[in-house]
Motif scaffolding. Structure first.
Motif, short mmCIF file in Angstrom:
data_model
loop_
_atom_site.label_atom_id
_atom_site.label_comp_id
_atom_site.label_asym_id
_atom_site.label_seq_id
_atom_site.Cartn_x
_atom_site.Cartn_y
_atom_site.Cartn_z
N TRP A 136 38.57 41.13 28.54
CA TRP A 136 39.91 41.72 28.47
C TRP A 136 40.99 40.69 28.75
CZ3 TRP A 136 38.42 46.54 31.88
CH2 TRP A 136 37.56 47.37 31.13
N ARG A 137 40.71 39.74 29.66
CA ARG A 137 41.69 38.69 29.90
C ARG A 137 41.97 37.91 28.62
NH1 ARG A 137 40.76 33.23 33.34
NH2 ARG A 137 39.56 32.83 31.44
N GLY A 138 40.94 37.69 27.81
CA GLY A 138 41.11 36.98 26.56
C GLY A 138 41.90 37.74 25.52
N LEU A 139 42.14 39.04 25.76
CA LEU A 139 42.95 39.85 24.84
C LEU A 139 44.43 39.83 25.21
CD1 LEU A 139 40.65 43.00 24.61
CD2 LEU A 139 40.70 41.04 23.07
N PRO A 142 49.68 34.96 27.05
CA PRO A 142 50.05 34.29 28.30
C PRO A 142 51.11 35.10 29.05
CG PRO A 142 49.90 32.70 26.51
CD PRO A 142 49.75 34.06 25.88
N GLY A 143 50.86 35.31 30.32
CA GLY A 143 51.76 36.12 31.14
C GLY A 143 51.47 37.60 31.08
N GLY A 144 50.46 38.00 30.30
CA GLY A 144 50.10 39.41 30.20
C GLY A 144 49.39 39.90 31.45
N ARG A 145 49.20 41.20 31.52
CA ARG A 145 48.63 41.79 32.73
C ARG A 145 47.53 42.80 32.42
NH1 ARG A 145 54.08 44.77 34.73
NH2 ARG A 145 54.90 42.77 33.95
N LEU A 146 46.60 42.92 33.36
CA LEU A 146 45.60 43.99 33.37
C LEU A 146 46.08 45.07 34.31
CD1 LEU A 146 42.32 41.88 33.80
CD2 LEU A 146 43.25 42.76 31.66
N VAL A 147 46.08 46.32 33.84
CA VAL A 147 46.41 47.46 34.68
C VAL A 147 45.16 48.34 34.72
CG1 VAL A 147 47.88 49.48 35.00
CG2 VAL A 147 48.85 47.35 34.09
N LEU A 148 44.51 48.38 35.88
CA LEU A 148 43.21 49.03 36.03
C LEU A 148 43.32 50.16 37.04
CD1 LEU A 148 41.23 45.68 36.43
CD2 LEU A 148 41.63 46.93 34.29
N VAL A 149 43.04 51.37 36.61
CA VAL A 149 43.07 52.54 37.49
C VAL A 149 41.63 52.97 37.70
CG1 VAL A 149 43.96 54.86 37.86
CG2 VAL A 149 45.30 53.20 36.54
N GLU A 150 41.17 52.90 38.95
CA GLU A 150 39.77 53.19 39.24
C GLU A 150 39.66 53.94 40.56
OE1 GLU A 150 37.04 52.92 37.51
OE2 GLU A 150 37.90 51.91 35.76
N THR A 167 38.52 43.82 43.19
CA THR A 167 39.32 42.62 43.44
C THR A 167 38.43 41.38 43.51
OG1 THR A 167 39.31 43.09 45.82
CG2 THR A 167 41.21 43.84 44.56
N ALA A 168 37.20 41.53 44.02
CA ALA A 168 36.28 40.39 44.03
C ALA A 168 35.89 39.99 42.62
CB ALA A 168 35.04 40.75 44.85
N LEU A 169 35.69 40.96 41.73
CA LEU A 169 35.37 40.66 40.34
C LEU A 169 36.54 39.97 39.62
CD1 LEU A 169 33.56 43.98 39.35
CD2 LEU A 169 32.50 41.73 39.61
N LEU A 170 37.76 40.30 40.05
CA LEU A 170 38.94 39.70 39.43
C LEU A 170 39.25 38.31 39.96
CD1 LEU A 170 41.25 42.84 39.46
CD2 LEU A 170 40.50 41.62 37.41
N ALA A 171 38.73 37.97 41.14
CA ALA A 171 39.08 36.69 41.77
C ALA A 171 38.84 35.49 40.88
CB ALA A 171 38.34 36.56 43.10
N PRO A 172 37.72 35.40 40.13
CA PRO A 172 37.51 34.22 39.29
C PRO A 172 38.55 34.05 38.18
CG PRO A 172 35.44 35.38 39.63
CD PRO A 172 36.53 36.27 40.15
N LEU A 173 39.29 35.12 37.85
CA LEU A 173 40.31 35.03 36.82
C LEU A 173 41.58 34.37 37.34
CD1 LEU A 173 40.05 38.53 35.09
CD2 LEU A 173 38.66 36.47 34.73
N GLY A 174 41.69 34.25 38.66
CA GLY A 174 42.89 33.66 39.25
C GLY A 174 44.08 34.58 39.10
N PRO A 204 46.68 37.24 35.27
CA PRO A 204 45.86 36.02 35.40
C PRO A 204 46.69 34.77 35.25
CG PRO A 204 44.84 37.63 33.91
CD PRO A 204 46.24 38.09 34.15
N ASP A 205 46.36 33.74 36.03
CA ASP A 205 47.09 32.48 35.88
C ASP A 205 46.39 31.54 34.90
OD1 ASP A 205 46.09 30.87 39.05
OD2 ASP A 205 44.93 31.53 37.31
N ARG A 206 45.24 31.98 34.40
CA ARG A 206 44.54 31.21 33.38
C ARG A 206 44.22 32.15 32.23
NH1 ARG A 206 41.93 30.05 37.97
NH2 ARG A 206 40.04 31.12 37.32
N PRO A 207 45.25 32.64 31.53
CA PRO A 207 44.98 33.61 30.47
C PRO A 207 44.20 33.00 29.34
CG PRO A 207 47.22 32.83 30.34
CD PRO A 207 46.64 32.26 31.61
N GLY A 208 43.53 33.87 28.57
CA GLY A 208 42.79 33.41 27.41
C GLY A 208 43.72 32.74 26.40
#
Length: 212
Positions: A136-139, A142-150, A167-174, A204-208
């Protein structure tokens, strides 16, 4: 999806069969004006102020897609249920929206990128949520956001994904991540709830790489 019986085994549910009564849940159909306004307010705070391209994954009958479109955004919705997609198309007739049948984990959107990937109550059902998040980050532009309701639904046989795990799963995305607790806002659910419900907004600070 608010009761234990609704959530258990959701990954194997026949969503075509469930489509006819899906909107009867207050937070699905948003038919109650108070519930609808509560979700509209939250969505307004999560999405960009400017008109943006929003990809709504696991869109169901398109209730959140409709709110986003009414707020001026261009929406692409994806759901694996053809019946859900048909209902979403009917619900958003006349709006700038496109709906596709496909897998939320790998949506059939080609090379197009989006400003927002919006996902509600889907990630916990996926066999590899970390992989889905990376895709999803690759979609995103730059500067885009993930909005996740869980959440973690129910107290007897709870199912879902806790906020600390997500949040732990998201950590590698920066990038920047904010968690917004939703359990104490009864207007969102049409009733009081005592389980864990939340939204995570990540930029993410390292977007796809750009696909456009």
């Amino acid at each position: 999806m608010t009761e234990d019986s609704d959530m258990t085994g959701a990954a194997g549910v026949d969503w075509d069969a469930r489509a006819a009564d899906f909107d009867e849940e207050p937070d699905h159909g948003l038919r109650d004006p108070r519930v609808r306004e509560a979700w509209a307010g939250r969505l307004r705070s999560w999405l960009p102020e400017r008109a943006s391209d929003v990809l709504d994954l696991g869109c169901g009958t398109g209730s959140l897609s409709l709110l986003a479109a009414e707020q001026g955004h261009r929406v692409t919705g994806v759901d694996r249920s053809p019946v859900m997609v048909r209902l979403a198309r009917e619900k958003l007739a006349g709006h700038e929206a496109v709906f596709l049948v496909g897998d939320a984990a790998a949506p059939p959107t080609g090379e197009r990128c989006h400003d927002v990937v919006l996902v509600r109550h889907v990630l916990w059902t996926l066999p590899d949520p970390g992989r889905a998040l990376r895709h999803w980050r690759g979609l995103l532009r730059p500067g885009g956001r993930l909005v996740l309701v869980e959440g973690v639904w129910g107290t007897v046989s709870p199912v879902g994904i806790p906020a600390d795990l997500l949040t732990a799963l998201l950590a590698p995305l920066g990038g920047r991540t904010a968690v917004e607790r939703l359990s104490d806002d009864a207007a969102l659910w049409g009733r009081d709830v005592d389980d864990e419900r939340y939204a995570v907004i990540t930029v993410p600070d390292r977007p796809g790489p750009s696909r456009e």
